[in-house]
Design an enzyme around this catalytic site. Structure first.
Site, PDB file in Angstrom:
ATOM      1  N   CYS A   2       0.832  -1.238  -0.067  1.00 34.88           N
ATOM      2  CA  CYS A   2      -0.061  -0.009  -0.024  1.00 34.88           C
ATOM      3  C   CYS A   2       0.855   1.295   0.026  1.00 34.88           C
ATOM      4  O   CYS A   2       2.120   0.926  -0.047  1.00 34.88           O
ATOM      5  CB  CYS A   2      -0.866   0.048   1.037  1.00 34.88           C
ATOM      6  SG  CYS A   2      -1.954  -1.338   1.370  1.00 34.88           S
ATOM      7  N   ARG A  29       1.375   1.540  -5.904  1.00 36.96           N
ATOM      8  CA  ARG A  29       1.619   0.624  -4.827  1.00 36.96           C
ATOM      9  C   ARG A  29       0.082   0.138  -4.178  1.00 36.96           C
ATOM     10  O   ARG A  29       0.355  -0.952  -3.517  1.00 36.96           O
ATOM     11  CB  ARG A  29       2.111   1.396  -3.402  1.00 36.96           C
ATOM     12  CG  ARG A  29       3.457   2.003  -3.884  1.00 36.96           C
ATOM     13  CD  ARG A  29       3.840   2.832  -2.535  1.00 36.96           C
ATOM     14  NE  ARG A  29       4.291   2.180  -1.439  1.00 36.96           N
ATOM     15  CZ  ARG A  29       5.514   1.486  -1.245  1.00 36.96           C
ATOM     16  NH1 ARG A  29       6.338   1.856  -1.917  1.00 36.96           N
ATOM     17  NH2 ARG A  29       5.701   1.068  -0.157  1.00 36.96           N
ATOM     18  N   TRP A  76      -4.332  -1.779  -1.152  1.00 38.57           N
ATOM     19  CA  TRP A  76      -4.270  -2.848  -1.959  1.00 38.57           C
ATOM     20  C   TRP A  76      -4.583  -4.002  -0.969  1.00 38.57           C
ATOM     21  O   TRP A  76      -3.819  -4.173  -0.046  1.00 38.57           O
ATOM     22  CB  TRP A  76      -2.763  -2.955  -2.548  1.00 38.57           C
ATOM     23  CG  TRP A  76      -2.583  -3.903  -3.674  1.00 38.57           C
ATOM     24  CD1 TRP A  76      -3.011  -3.758  -4.752  1.00 38.57           C
ATOM     25  CD2 TRP A  76      -2.306  -5.278  -3.512  1.00 38.57           C
ATOM     26  NE1 TRP A  76      -2.970  -4.928  -5.622  1.00 38.57           N
ATOM     27  CE2 TRP A  76      -2.454  -5.891  -4.803  1.00 38.57           C
ATOM     28  CE3 TRP A  76      -1.944  -6.102  -2.256  1.00 38.57           C
ATOM     29  CZ2 TRP A  76      -2.301  -7.159  -5.204  1.00 38.57           C
ATOM     30  CZ3 TRP A  76      -1.712  -7.413  -2.719  1.00 38.57           C
ATOM     31  CH2 TRP A  76      -1.834  -8.014  -3.912  1.00 38.57           C
ATOM     32  N   ASN A 102       0.802   1.169   5.971  1.00 34.56           N
ATOM     33  CA  ASN A 102       1.449   0.408   4.770  1.00 34.56           C
ATOM     34  C   ASN A 102       1.888  -0.797   5.476  1.00 34.56           C
ATOM     35  O   ASN A 102       2.741  -0.944   6.247  1.00 34.56           O
ATOM     36  CB  ASN A 102       2.570   1.186   4.091  1.00 34.56           C
ATOM     37  CG  ASN A 102       3.224   0.372   3.034  1.00 34.56           C
ATOM     38  OD1 ASN A 102       2.585  -0.884   2.443  1.00 34.56           O
ATOM     39  ND2 ASN A 102       4.620   0.540   3.133  1.00 34.56           N
ATOM     40  N   GLY A 103       1.802  -2.060   4.656  1.00 34.13           N
ATOM     41  CA  GLY A 103       2.219  -3.253   5.393  1.00 34.13           C
ATOM     42  C   GLY A 103       1.301  -4.150   5.871  1.00 34.13           C
ATOM     43  O   GLY A 103       0.130  -4.147   5.451  1.00 34.13           O
ATOM     44  N   GLU A 470      13.693 -20.916 -17.527  1.00 32.38           N
ATOM     45  CA  GLU A 470      13.389 -19.736 -16.910  1.00 32.38           C
ATOM     46  C   GLU A 470      14.725 -18.899 -17.464  1.00 32.38           C
ATOM     47  O   GLU A 470      14.649 -17.670 -17.715  1.00 32.38           O
ATOM     48  CB  GLU A 470      12.895 -19.374 -15.733  1.00 32.38           C
ATOM     49  CG  GLU A 470      12.819 -18.048 -15.166  1.00 32.38           C
ATOM     50  CD  GLU A 470      12.051 -17.103 -15.929  1.00 32.38           C
ATOM     51  OE1 GLU A 470      11.065 -17.578 -16.732  1.00 32.38           O
ATOM     52  OE2 GLU A 470      12.081 -15.781 -15.695  1.00 32.38           O
ATOM     53  N   LYS A 474      15.255 -15.707 -20.075  1.00 29.54           N
ATOM     54  CA  LYS A 474      15.586 -14.297 -19.671  1.00 29.54           C
ATOM     55  C   LYS A 474      16.837 -14.110 -20.541  1.00 29.54           C
ATOM     56  O   LYS A 474      17.003 -12.802 -20.667  1.00 29.54           O
ATOM     57  CB  LYS A 474      16.115 -14.424 -18.025  1.00 29.54           C
ATOM     58  CG  LYS A 474      15.559 -13.440 -17.414  1.00 29.54           C
ATOM     59  CD  LYS A 474      14.202 -13.500 -16.671  1.00 29.54           C
ATOM     60  CE  LYS A 474      13.081 -13.247 -17.340  1.00 29.54           C
ATOM     61  NZ  LYS A 474      11.821 -13.327 -16.960  1.00 29.54           N
ATOM     62  N   GLU A 477      15.607 -13.153 -23.865  1.00 29.99           N
ATOM     63  CA  GLU A 477      14.870 -11.877 -23.964  1.00 29.99           C
ATOM     64  C   GLU A 477      15.647 -10.531 -24.127  1.00 29.99           C
ATOM     65  O   GLU A 477      15.137  -9.506 -24.648  1.00 29.99           O
ATOM     66  CB  GLU A 477      13.932 -12.123 -22.853  1.00 29.99           C
ATOM     67  CG  GLU A 477      12.682 -10.953 -22.712  1.00 29.99           C
ATOM     68  CD  GLU A 477      11.826 -11.247 -21.753  1.00 29.99           C
ATOM     69  OE1 GLU A 477      12.300 -11.843 -20.529  1.00 29.99           O
ATOM     70  OE2 GLU A 477      10.867 -10.647 -21.563  1.00 29.99           O
ATOM     71  N   HIS A 493      21.185 -36.467 -25.808  1.00 27.46           N
ATOM     72  CA  HIS A 493      20.481 -37.097 -26.612  1.00 27.46           C
ATOM     73  C   HIS A 493      20.224 -36.391 -27.886  1.00 27.46           C
ATOM     74  O   HIS A 493      19.277 -36.305 -28.850  1.00 27.46           O
ATOM     75  CB  HIS A 493      18.938 -37.361 -26.279  1.00 27.46           C
ATOM     76  CG  HIS A 493      18.789 -38.406 -25.253  1.00 27.46           C
ATOM     77  ND1 HIS A 493      18.951 -39.736 -25.391  1.00 27.46           N
ATOM     78  CD2 HIS A 493      18.661 -38.380 -23.998  1.00 27.46           C
ATOM     79  CE1 HIS A 493      19.007 -40.300 -24.354  1.00 27.46           C
ATOM     80  NE2 HIS A 493      18.785 -39.615 -23.422  1.00 27.46           N
ATOM     81  N   LYS A 590       5.263  -5.622 -22.301  1.00 27.70           N
ATOM     82  CA  LYS A 590       5.016  -6.313 -21.062  1.00 27.70           C
ATOM     83  C   LYS A 590       3.671  -7.032 -21.152  1.00 27.70           C
ATOM     84  O   LYS A 590       3.832  -8.107 -20.415  1.00 27.70           O
ATOM     85  CB  LYS A 590       4.998  -5.172 -20.096  1.00 27.70           C
ATOM     86  CG  LYS A 590       4.878  -5.632 -18.565  1.00 27.70           C
ATOM     87  CD  LYS A 590       6.094  -6.144 -17.900  1.00 27.70           C
ATOM     88  CE  LYS A 590       6.081  -6.726 -16.715  1.00 27.70           C
ATOM     89  NZ  LYS A 590       7.097  -7.552 -16.299  1.00 27.70           N
TER      90      LYS A 590
HETATM   91  O1  M6R Z   1       1.557 -11.299 -17.889  1.00 22.40           O
HETATM   92  P1  M6R Z   1       1.683 -12.851 -17.900  1.00 22.40           P
HETATM   93  O2  M6R Z   1       2.441 -13.375 -16.757  1.00 22.40           O
HETATM   94  O3  M6R Z   1       0.740 -13.563 -18.233  1.00 22.40           O
HETATM   95  O4  M6R Z   1       2.716 -12.833 -19.152  1.00 22.40           O
HETATM   96  C1  M6R Z   1       3.144 -14.055 -19.626  1.00 22.40           C
HETATM   97  C2  M6R Z   1       4.716 -13.805 -20.564  1.00 22.40           C
HETATM   98  O5  M6R Z   1       4.384 -12.834 -21.712  1.00 22.40           O
HETATM   99  C3  M6R Z   1       5.923 -13.071 -19.665  1.00 22.40           C
HETATM  100  O6  M6R Z   1       5.952 -13.960 -18.570  1.00 22.40           O
HETATM  101  C4  M6R Z   1       7.134 -13.079 -20.535  1.00 22.40           C
HETATM  102  O7  M6R Z   1       7.434 -14.594 -20.597  1.00 22.40           O
HETATM  103  C5  M6R Z   1       7.801 -12.390 -19.816  1.00 22.40           C
HETATM  104  N1  M6R Z   1       8.222 -11.167 -20.120  1.00 22.40           N
HETATM  105  C6  M6R Z   1       9.343 -12.953 -19.605  1.00 22.40           C
HETATM  106  O8  M6R Z   1      10.212 -12.412 -18.810  1.00 22.40           O
END
Ligand code: M6R
Length: 595
Positions: A2, A29, A76, A102-103, A470, A474, A477, A493, A590
C-alpha cells in the site's frame, strides 16, 4: 503493498490537491481503495472509498479538502475485502485521531478482538485500523503520544509503517518497521511518504527513516526518536540530487535491477498476504478434491507453473499438469469438466492466450482459480478465486520479482496441501537477500566473460529444470543471444554434438541431484565446453566444473527458487554489457493482449 503519505503545514490550506497528487504518485503501490483525512480547527474530515484515485477524488471531492495537516492512503487489500469501511485512513473510537498504514499487521485478528473487549470501537477488518487502536489503547492508559507509539510497536506484529495524527494537535507522527518511509522537509511544510519519488516534486531535502524510528513532523521541523528507548536520534537531512527517473529506479540504473533487489521484500509481503487470505483454504481444498489439476500460463508464468507442479508432487504428493495456455485449449479443453480445477497464472492478468484458455475451461464448466499480480485485471475478475502476488508494479519487461512470488505462492500451496507448516517458509526472504549479496560479484565476472557469446545452454534437473528454462528465456529476452534451456539428462540425446571449445553451458544443480549434474558436467567438459554451475557449496561441483556460483544451503525446493536469482543477474549484466536496455527489449511488450 500500500502507499501512505502525510503532510504538515502551519496554516489552513487547500490540502486536497496536494494529497490527490501524492496519491497519484503512489498509485503503483495500491489501487483498490483510496482515502484522505484532513485536520482542521480541531476536527477531522475523513473521505474514502473503493476505486482508483481519480474516481474516488471525483466522487468524494477530495480535491476540495482543506486543513493544516493531511494523510492519504492507497490501499491494496490484504486484511479485509476492498470496501469503504476497510479503506484507509481510519479513526480512533471517538473520532479524534486518524491514521493509515502500509504493510501487514499479522496479529490483526487477535488485536481486533482485544480492542473490542477493551471498549474501543472497531469499525473495519483492516489492520491499518489496528495501528490506530494500538496507539489509542496506550493514550487511554495515560501514555504520551511517543510512548503510546513505542508501546503500540510491541503490540503490532509484522512489517508495516504508519502515519497518525490527533485532531487537537499541530503535528503528525509516523513510525517505520519493515515498510519504506521517507521524510521530506520543505519551505513551510514537512511530509512523509512510503517512497522517495512521491516526495521529490515537493522537496529534495529528505531523511530516509530506518526501521524502529518514530518521526514527529511539525510544519517547520521534524524530530526522529528511537522506538527502543524514546531517545532523540541525530538524523542529518540529505539533499537528493538524482533525477525523478533515477529516484523511481530506487538508485539502480534499470528497473530490472531494482526489481531483482526487491524480491526478498515482496516475498516477505506475499507470505503475510497468503497467511491472511481467506481464499487460500477453500482453494487448497478444491485443489485437493480435483479429478485433474491444471496449472496454466505463458512464458515466465508457465515456468512458475512447471515448478509449481514439481512442488505439488514433491511436497504434497499431488499430481498437477503444467501446460502452456494455447496448448491447454488444443489438448486438454475437450476433455475437462466440472470435476477438474485449473489454476491460471499471469503477472498482468491480461495475457490473451491465458484468457482464451480460461474461456475454454469455463465453457466446459471447469473450476478456475487465478494467481495474478495486477489486481482488477481480467484474470482477477474472471476466475472464481484469485490469489494476489503482491509485487506492486513490475515495470521492466523481463519478469523477475513476479516469477519468484509465483513460485513462492506455489510452494506455499504445496505446503498447505501437504499439511506442512507454512511457518517453515519465513526464512526464504532472508535467503534471497543472502543470495543476491553472494552472487552479484561472481556473476558480473562471468557476464563479462560471456558477453560476446551468441550461443549458450542452460541445464537443470527436477526442481531446477523449470529454472533452467526460465534462465534461458531471460537470457534470450534481454541479451538477444540464443540460449536453450533443457533437462540436463536430455543433452546427450542430441545437443551434445554442438559442443566445441569454450562453449558455455550453465548447470543449475539441486542439492539432491549432484551426482547426475556431475555426470552432465563431465560429459560436456571432455568435449571442450565451459561448465558454469549454480548450486550450493559442494567440493565435487567445484572440482568438476569450471566455475561454481554458490547459493545458500537450503532444501531442494527452496534451493531451486534461489537459483533463479544468479540467472536473472547474469542476463541483466550481459544485456547491459552488450549495450542493450534490459527494461525494454526490442520487439516485446510487457502485456500481450493479442492471440
Ligand atoms: O503477464 P503474464 O505473466 O501472463 O505474461 C506472460 C509472458 O508474456 C511473460 O511471462 C513473458 O514471458 C516475460 N516477459 C518473460 O520475462
Amino acid at each position: 503493498m500500500c502507499g501512505v503519505f502525510g503532510y504538515v503545514t502551519n496554516r489552513d490550506e487547500a490540502l486536497g490537491p496536494i494529497l490527490v497528487e501524492a496519491a497519484q504518485r503512489l498509485t503503483y503501490r495500491g489501487y483498490d481503495s483510496v482515502g484522505a483525512a484532513t485536520f482542521r480547527d480541531g476536527r477531522i474530515d475523513l473521505r474514502k472509498d473503493v476505486g482508483k484515485v481519480d474516481a474516488v477524488a471525483e466522487r468524494h471531492g477530495l480535491r476540495d479538502m482543506r486543513g493544516s495537516r493531511g494523510i492519504t492512503q492507497l490501499r491494496w487489500a490484504t486484511f479485509g475485502a476492498p470496501s469503504q469501511v476497510n479503506a484507509q485512513p481510519h479513526l480512533d473510537s471517538d473520532g479524534t485521531m486518524a491514521g493509515a498504514h502500509n504493510g501487514n499487521v499479522v496479529n490483526n485478528a487477535e488485536l481486533r478482538v482485544e480492542f473490542a473487549v477493551e471498549g474501543m470501537t472497531v469499525r473495519s477488518e483492516n489492520d491499518g485500523e489496528s495501528c490506530v487502536h494500538a496507539v489509542e489503547r496506550h493514550l487511554r492508559r495515560g501514555a504520551g503520544p511517543i510512548d503510546a507509539i513505542r508501546l503500540a510497536y510491541r503490540d503490532l506484529e509484522g512489517d508495516y509503517s504508519f502515519v497518525i495524527g490527533r485532531a487537537d494537535d499541530d503535528r503528525l507522527y509516523a513510525f517505520k518497521k519493515g515498510s519504506g518511509l521517507v521524510v521530506g522537509i520543505g519551505d513551510g511544510f514537512t511530509c512523509v511518504s512510503s517512497d522517495l519519488p512521491s516526495i521529490l516534486p515537493l522537496t529534495r531535502d529528505v531523511i530516509r527513516l530506518n526501521d524502529g524510528e518514530i518521526v514527529t513532523l511539525w510544519a517547520d521541523r521534524v524530530e526522529v526518536r528511537s522506538v527502543q528507548d524514546g531517545e532523540v536520534l541525530e538524523r542529518p537531512v540529505e539533499t537528493v540530487s538524482e533525477s525523478m527517473d533515477a529516484a523511481r529506479k530506487g538508485g539502480f540504473p534499470h528497473f530490472m535491477a531494482k526489481e531483482i533487489h526487491e524480491q526478498p521484500q515482496v516475498a516477505r509481503e506475499l507470505l503475510h498476504l497468503l497467511d491472511a487470505s481467506a481464499d487460500v483454504g477453500p482453494l487448497v481444498e478444491r485443489m485437493r478434491e480435483a479429478r485433474h489439476l491444471y496449472l496454466v500460463g505463458c512464458g515466465t508464468s508457465y515456468h512458475a507453473a512447471l515448478l509449481g507442479s514439481v512442488y505439488l508432487a514433491q511436497v504434497a504428493g499431488r499430481v498437477a499438469i503444467p501446460v502452456l495456455a494455447p496448448q491447454f485449449i488444443a489438448q486438454y479443453a475437450p476433455a475437462v469438466g466440472p470435476e477438474d480445477v485449473g489454476l491460471f497464472v499471469s503477472q498482468s492478468g491480461e495475457t490473451k492466450d491465458v484468457l482464451n484458455a480460461l474461456e475454454a475451461a469455463d465453457r466446459r464448466g471447469m473450476v478456475s482459480f487465478g494467481l495474478a499480480n495486477v489486481v482488477g485485471s481480467a484474470l482477477t475478475r474472471a476466475t472464481q478465486r484469485c490469489l494476489p502476488l503482491g509485487c506492486g508494479f513490475e515495470i521492466s519487461v523481463p519478469a523477475t520479482k513476479t516469477f519468484t512470488n509465483q513460485v513462492l505462492a506455489f510452494l506455499y500451496l504445496a505446503y498447505r496441501l501437504g499439511g506442512r507448516d507454512t511457518g517453515e517458509l519465513t526464512g526464504i526472504p532472508e535467503l534471497m537477500e543472502q543470495t543476491i549479496a553472494a552472487v552479484d560479484g561472481p556473476i558480473r565476472a562471468i557476464a563479462q566473460d560471456l558477453a560476446d557469446r551468441n550461443d549458450l545452454y542452460c541445464l537443470g534437473y527436477g526442481a531446477t529444470y523449470p529454472i533452467a528454462l526460465e534462465g534461458a528465456l531471460k537470457l534470450k529476452e534481454i541479451t538477444y543471444a540464443h540460449c536453450e534451456g533443457m533437462l540436463s539428462t536430455e543433452f546427450k540425446h542430441g545437443p551434445l554434438s554442438a559442443v566445441s571449445d569454450g562453449y558455455p553451458i550453465v548447470f543449475v544443480a539441486g542439492p539432491s541431484d549432484t551426482p547426475l549434474i556431475i555426470s552432465g558436467i563431465n560429459e560436456v567438459k571432455v568435449r571442450g565446453a565451459r561448465a558454469i554451475t549454480i548450486g550450493q557449496e559442494d567440493a565435487r561441483l567445484r572440482a568438476n566444473g569450471d566455475d561454481l556460483i554458490t547459493i545458500p544451503a537450503s532444501d531442494p525446493q527452496v534451493s531451486a527458487l534461489l537459483s533463479v536469482i544468479p540467472l536473472q543477474l547474469l542476463s541483466y549484466h550481459m544485456s547491459v554489457l552488450r549495450g542493450f536496455d534490459p527494461d525494454f527489449p526490442r520487439n516485446l511488450s510487457k502485456t500481450l493482449t493479442v492471440d
